[in-house]
Motif scaffolding. Structure first.
Motif, PDB file in Angstrom:
ATOM      1  N   THR A  97      41.628  40.382  33.079  1.00  0.00           N
ATOM      2  CA  THR A  97      42.118  40.096  31.733  1.00  0.00           C
ATOM      3  C   THR A  97      40.953  39.559  30.911  1.00  0.00           C
ATOM      4  O   THR A  97      40.496  38.434  31.114  1.00  0.00           O
ATOM      5  CB  THR A  97      43.269  39.074  31.776  1.00  0.00           C
ATOM      6  OG1 THR A  97      44.309  39.586  32.619  1.00  0.00           O
ATOM      7  CG2 THR A  97      43.822  38.823  30.384  1.00  0.00           C
ATOM      8  N   LEU A  98      40.487  40.347  29.987  1.00  0.00           N
ATOM      9  CA  LEU A  98      39.234  40.024  29.296  1.00  0.00           C
ATOM     10  C   LEU A  98      39.359  38.842  28.350  1.00  0.00           C
ATOM     11  O   LEU A  98      38.415  38.055  28.204  1.00  0.00           O
ATOM     12  CB  LEU A  98      38.728  41.250  28.538  1.00  0.00           C
ATOM     13  CG  LEU A  98      38.340  42.441  29.425  1.00  0.00           C
ATOM     14  CD1 LEU A  98      37.947  43.637  28.572  1.00  0.00           C
ATOM     15  CD2 LEU A  98      37.206  42.071  30.371  1.00  0.00           C
ATOM     16  N   ASP A  99      40.510  38.691  27.679  1.00  0.00           N
ATOM     17  CA  ASP A  99      40.622  37.616  26.707  1.00  0.00           C
ATOM     18  C   ASP A  99      40.603  36.244  27.352  1.00  0.00           C
ATOM     19  O   ASP A  99      40.186  35.268  26.733  1.00  0.00           O
ATOM     20  CB  ASP A  99      41.876  37.777  25.840  1.00  0.00           C
ATOM     21  CG  ASP A  99      43.060  38.333  26.607  1.00  0.00           C
ATOM     22  OD1 ASP A  99      42.915  39.410  27.184  1.00  0.00           O
ATOM     23  OD2 ASP A  99      44.124  37.693  26.612  1.00  0.00           O
ATOM     24  N   SER A 100      41.030  36.131  28.614  1.00  0.00           N
ATOM     25  CA  SER A 100      41.031  34.832  29.289  1.00  0.00           C
ATOM     26  C   SER A 100      39.871  34.673  30.269  1.00  0.00           C
ATOM     27  O   SER A 100      39.657  33.585  30.820  1.00  0.00           O
ATOM     28  CB  SER A 100      42.359  34.621  30.035  1.00  0.00           C
ATOM     29  OG  SER A 100      42.551  35.637  31.010  1.00  0.00           O
ATOM     30  N   ALA A 101      39.111  35.754  30.498  1.00  0.00           N
ATOM     31  CA  ALA A 101      37.993  35.678  31.444  1.00  0.00           C
ATOM     32  C   ALA A 101      36.860  34.841  30.857  1.00  0.00           C
ATOM     33  O   ALA A 101      36.632  34.829  29.643  1.00  0.00           O
ATOM     34  CB  ALA A 101      37.489  37.074  31.776  1.00  0.00           C
ATOM     35  N   GLN A 102      36.143  34.133  31.720  1.00  0.00           N
ATOM     36  CA  GLN A 102      35.013  33.338  31.269  1.00  0.00           C
ATOM     37  C   GLN A 102      33.851  34.246  30.882  1.00  0.00           C
ATOM     38  O   GLN A 102      33.729  35.374  31.366  1.00  0.00           O
ATOM     39  CB  GLN A 102      34.578  32.363  32.366  1.00  0.00           C
ATOM     40  CG  GLN A 102      35.592  31.272  32.668  1.00  0.00           C
ATOM     41  CD  GLN A 102      35.061  30.263  33.675  1.00  0.00           C
ATOM     42  OE1 GLN A 102      34.045  30.489  34.320  1.00  0.00           O
ATOM     43  NE2 GLN A 102      35.750  29.133  33.793  1.00  0.00           N
ATOM     44  N   ASN A 103      32.995  33.743  30.001  1.00  0.00           N
ATOM     45  CA  ASN A 103      31.813  34.491  29.611  1.00  0.00           C
ATOM     46  C   ASN A 103      30.857  34.608  30.786  1.00  0.00           C
ATOM     47  O   ASN A 103      30.876  33.798  31.709  1.00  0.00           O
ATOM     48  CB  ASN A 103      31.102  33.809  28.445  1.00  0.00           C
ATOM     49  CG  ASN A 103      31.970  33.740  27.197  1.00  0.00           C
ATOM     50  OD1 ASN A 103      32.887  34.542  27.025  1.00  0.00           O
ATOM     51  ND2 ASN A 103      31.688  32.789  26.331  1.00  0.00           N
ATOM     52  N   GLY A 104      30.012  35.635  30.749  1.00  0.00           N
ATOM     53  CA  GLY A 104      29.047  35.838  31.825  1.00  0.00           C
ATOM     54  C   GLY A 104      29.398  37.049  32.665  1.00  0.00           C
ATOM     55  O   GLY A 104      30.124  37.954  32.229  1.00  0.00           O
ATOM     56  N   LEU A 105      28.897  37.081  33.895  1.00  0.00           N
ATOM     57  CA  LEU A 105      29.095  38.214  34.793  1.00  0.00           C
ATOM     58  C   LEU A 105      30.551  38.278  35.255  1.00  0.00           C
ATOM     59  O   LEU A 105      31.067  37.328  35.842  1.00  0.00           O
ATOM     60  CB  LEU A 105      28.162  38.092  35.999  1.00  0.00           C
ATOM     61  CG  LEU A 105      28.230  39.242  37.019  1.00  0.00           C
ATOM     62  CD1 LEU A 105      27.760  40.545  36.389  1.00  0.00           C
ATOM     63  CD2 LEU A 105      27.397  38.894  38.259  1.00  0.00           C
ATOM     64  N   LEU A 106      31.205  39.402  34.976  1.00  0.00           N
ATOM     65  CA  LEU A 106      32.603  39.589  35.395  1.00  0.00           C
ATOM     66  C   LEU A 106      32.705  40.348  36.701  1.00  0.00           C
ATOM     67  O   LEU A 106      33.576  40.065  37.528  1.00  0.00           O
ATOM     68  CB  LEU A 106      33.377  40.350  34.312  1.00  0.00           C
ATOM     69  CG  LEU A 106      33.499  39.703  32.939  1.00  0.00           C
ATOM     70  CD1 LEU A 106      34.341  40.601  32.025  1.00  0.00           C
ATOM     71  CD2 LEU A 106      34.139  38.329  33.050  1.00  0.00           C
ATOM     72  N   ALA A 107      31.839  41.343  36.877  1.00  0.00           N
ATOM     73  CA  ALA A 107      31.900  42.174  38.078  1.00  0.00           C
ATOM     74  C   ALA A 107      30.598  42.958  38.193  1.00  0.00           C
ATOM     75  O   ALA A 107      29.825  43.065  37.238  1.00  0.00           O
ATOM     76  CB  ALA A 107      33.091  43.136  38.019  1.00  0.00           C
ATOM     77  N   GLN A 108      30.367  43.486  39.378  1.00  0.00           N
ATOM     78  CA  GLN A 108      29.214  44.358  39.606  1.00  0.00           C
ATOM     79  C   GLN A 108      29.679  45.536  40.439  1.00  0.00           C
ATOM     80  O   GLN A 108      30.324  45.368  41.479  1.00  0.00           O
ATOM     81  CB  GLN A 108      28.088  43.604  40.314  1.00  0.00           C
ATOM     82  CG  GLN A 108      26.834  44.455  40.475  1.00  0.00           C
ATOM     83  CD  GLN A 108      25.591  43.623  40.728  1.00  0.00           C
ATOM     84  OE1 GLN A 108      25.576  42.420  40.471  1.00  0.00           O
ATOM     85  NE2 GLN A 108      24.538  44.260  41.207  1.00  0.00           N
ATOM     86  N   GLN A 109      29.380  46.743  39.946  1.00  0.00           N
ATOM     87  CA  GLN A 109      29.734  47.967  40.669  1.00  0.00           C
ATOM     88  C   GLN A 109      28.444  48.727  40.935  1.00  0.00           C
ATOM     89  O   GLN A 109      27.826  49.256  40.010  1.00  0.00           O
ATOM     90  CB  GLN A 109      30.709  48.807  39.846  1.00  0.00           C
ATOM     91  CG  GLN A 109      32.047  48.101  39.645  1.00  0.00           C
ATOM     92  CD  GLN A 109      33.029  48.941  38.850  1.00  0.00           C
ATOM     93  OE1 GLN A 109      32.742  49.355  37.737  1.00  0.00           O
ATOM     94  NE2 GLN A 109      34.189  49.185  39.421  1.00  0.00           N
ATOM     95  N   GLY A 110      28.040  48.738  42.201  1.00  0.00           N
ATOM     96  CA  GLY A 110      26.726  49.266  42.533  1.00  0.00           C
ATOM     97  C   GLY A 110      25.676  48.396  41.874  1.00  0.00           C
ATOM     98  O   GLY A 110      25.678  47.174  42.018  1.00  0.00           O
ATOM     99  N   THR A 111      24.792  49.007  41.104  1.00  0.00           N
ATOM    100  CA  THR A 111      23.765  48.233  40.394  1.00  0.00           C
ATOM    101  C   THR A 111      24.132  47.990  38.923  1.00  0.00           C
ATOM    102  O   THR A 111      23.326  47.456  38.164  1.00  0.00           O
ATOM    103  CB  THR A 111      22.411  48.972  40.454  1.00  0.00           C
ATOM    104  OG1 THR A 111      22.556  50.269  39.862  1.00  0.00           O
ATOM    105  CG2 THR A 111      21.926  49.109  41.886  1.00  0.00           C
ATOM    106  N   THR A 112      25.340  48.379  38.531  1.00  0.00           N
ATOM    107  CA  THR A 112      25.795  48.152  37.158  1.00  0.00           C
ATOM    108  C   THR A 112      26.472  46.793  37.046  1.00  0.00           C
ATOM    109  O   THR A 112      27.410  46.495  37.792  1.00  0.00           O
ATOM    110  CB  THR A 112      26.775  49.255  36.712  1.00  0.00           C
ATOM    111  OG1 THR A 112      26.109  50.523  36.741  1.00  0.00           O
ATOM    112  CG2 THR A 112      27.278  48.992  35.306  1.00  0.00           C
ATOM    113  N   ARG A 113      25.971  45.975  36.122  1.00  0.00           N
ATOM    114  CA  ARG A 113      26.535  44.642  35.890  1.00  0.00           C
ATOM    115  C   ARG A 113      27.435  44.686  34.661  1.00  0.00           C
ATOM    116  O   ARG A 113      27.081  45.270  33.634  1.00  0.00           O
ATOM    117  CB  ARG A 113      25.414  43.618  35.686  1.00  0.00           C
ATOM    118  CG  ARG A 113      24.535  43.419  36.917  1.00  0.00           C
ATOM    119  CD  ARG A 113      23.268  42.651  36.566  1.00  0.00           C
ATOM    120  NE  ARG A 113      23.553  41.327  36.008  1.00  0.00           N
ATOM    121  CZ  ARG A 113      23.723  40.229  36.739  1.00  0.00           C
ATOM    122  NH1 ARG A 113      23.638  40.299  38.079  1.00  0.00           N
ATOM    123  NH2 ARG A 113      23.949  39.061  36.168  1.00  0.00           N
TER     124      ARG A 113
END
Length: 397
Positions: free
Chosen positions: A151-167
């Motif tokens: 949920t993006l509106d409540s997620a904290q700022n910064g790194l949310l996830a990493q898929q392979g080498t994509t941040r």
């Protein structure tokens, strides 16, 4: 002319300070309406605007100048509509007058059945229904390739996830930004979805910027590979595509494809709308389906109906089409049903009609940050009767 400058300067200030009498308000608009030429009108407004800034700027100067230029920018062939009956006031002058009110914080305007109404905030807000609906905001869900949702509106700022080498990062201003790493991992598909009452901005792996309107979705790979950059949308989105002539950017919606190299455009493709509309602001795009192909130039709009028939409209007012991303409801010659479809998506309400849908057209603008009752009160001044209860707006006979 110097006396007219001084008078307009005085009228602007009394209006801004809320001390203008009804006669002074009428005089302000009469000066705008009766200016002999567009050049004279622009000169008068520039002078009074600068004087208003000197007394205490409404906004920082760069933003103030940008907004003023937005008001004054016009192409007569595309922005002057039929004159208002008994007033000989073309659309552009009505827009200038009303926009001035918006910029100094006094309200909204609507034009219906050849009648001009300028409505102040205190009038729009005077009706307070027991039930109301709040405006939407930055709300969205990110669905990763493995099915995990964030949920993006409540997620904290910064790194949310990493898929392979994509941040995947959320910035301080609420944007979702994809940063690609090395090109060793296979791309996977992510989806950003906005609910009714939501909108969101993101930056794709190639640097392209997208603003999603309410009740919309965008699916895209975590890294663009091959000969094209391809994404899929539902609903409405505004794109600013990063230029890459060697890898065209394609947007798919149902059986239709919009292809660009690098450009700014808006796509509206809601299932509950009778037509899909692609509006070009900058660059060029090609829109195609199984039966038709169209090439757009800036200021043109491709309209595709449910039967697959495509037509291209010239000299479209692009500001009308992208006002939503700047926080404005803006409509021109729109039926009440078209306006209420926008309202339903933004306020997350149901809309019902008692009897037949009123066959009237409206032109106007108002902030999307107001409550549903304030939007409806504006329409109420043009004769629309309504009630709001239990997340439902009913248009009455």
């Amino acid at each position: 002319m110097s006396e007219l400058y001084a008078r307009l300067d005085y009228l602007f200030h009394t209006y801004y300070n809320g001390t203008a009498t009804p006669a002074e308000r009428d005089e302000l608009f009469e000066i705008i309406n009766s200016s002999a030429t567009d050049a004279e009108l622009a000169s008068l407004i520039h002078h009074a605007w600068d004087k208003l800034d000197d007394h205490g700027p409404l906004f920082d100067r760069s933003k103030s100048e940008d907004m003023l230029m937005q008001i004054l920018r016009t192409n007569p062939e595309q922005s002057v509509a039929a004159p208002v009956k008994n007033n000989n006031l073309p659309w552009r002058r009505l827009g200038v007058a009303a926009s001035l009110l918006l910029l100094v914080g006094f309200g909204a305007y609507i034009y219906s059945n050849q009648k001009k109404l300028v409505i102040e905030k205190k009038d729009i807000a005077k009706i307070h229904p027991k039930n109301d609906a709040l405006p939407g905001g930055n709300k969205a869900i990110l669905t990763l390739a493995n099915g995990k949702t964030i949920t993006l509106d409540s997620a904290q700022n910064g790194l949310l996830a990493q898929q392979g080498t994509t941040r995947i990062n959320k910035t301080r201003n609420g944007q979702l930004v994809y940063e690609t790493g090395t090109n060793v991992d296979a791309p996977v598909i992510n989806t950003v979805s906005t609910p009714r009452g939501g909108q969101y901005q993101l930056v794709l792996p190639d640097g392209s910027k997208v603003c999603l309107n309410s009740a919309s979705s965008l699916s895209f790979p975590t890294r663009f590979t091959g000969k094209t950059r391809e994404v899929t949308i539902t609903g409405e989105a505004y794109f600013e595509v990063a230029k890459n002539p060697q890898m065209p950017f394609r947007v798919k919606s149902d059986n239709t494809t919009v292809e660009v190299l690098g450009t700014h455009f808006n796509i509206m493709a809601y299932n509950d709308e009778a037509e899909m509309k692609t509006t070009l602001l900058e660059g060029s795009v090609k829109i195609s389906n199984s039966t038709a192909i169209g090439i757009l130039k800036p200021g043109q709009q491709a309209v595709l109906n449910k039967a697959g028939r495509l037509k291209v409209l010239n000299d479209v007012d692009v500001d009308d089409e992208i006002a939503w991303k700047d926080g404005i409801f803006q409509f021109r010659d729109a039926g009440i049903d078209a306006i209420m479809r926008q309202a339903a998506r933004w306020y997350d309400v149901e809309v019902a009609y008692e009897g037949k849908i009123p066959q009237r057209e409206f032109t106007g603008r108002i902030s999307r940050n107001v409550k549903a009752s304030q939007l409806m009160n504006m329409l109420g001044y043009a004769g629309v009767k309504f009630k709001i209860e239990d997340k439902r707006i009913t248009i009455q006979q």
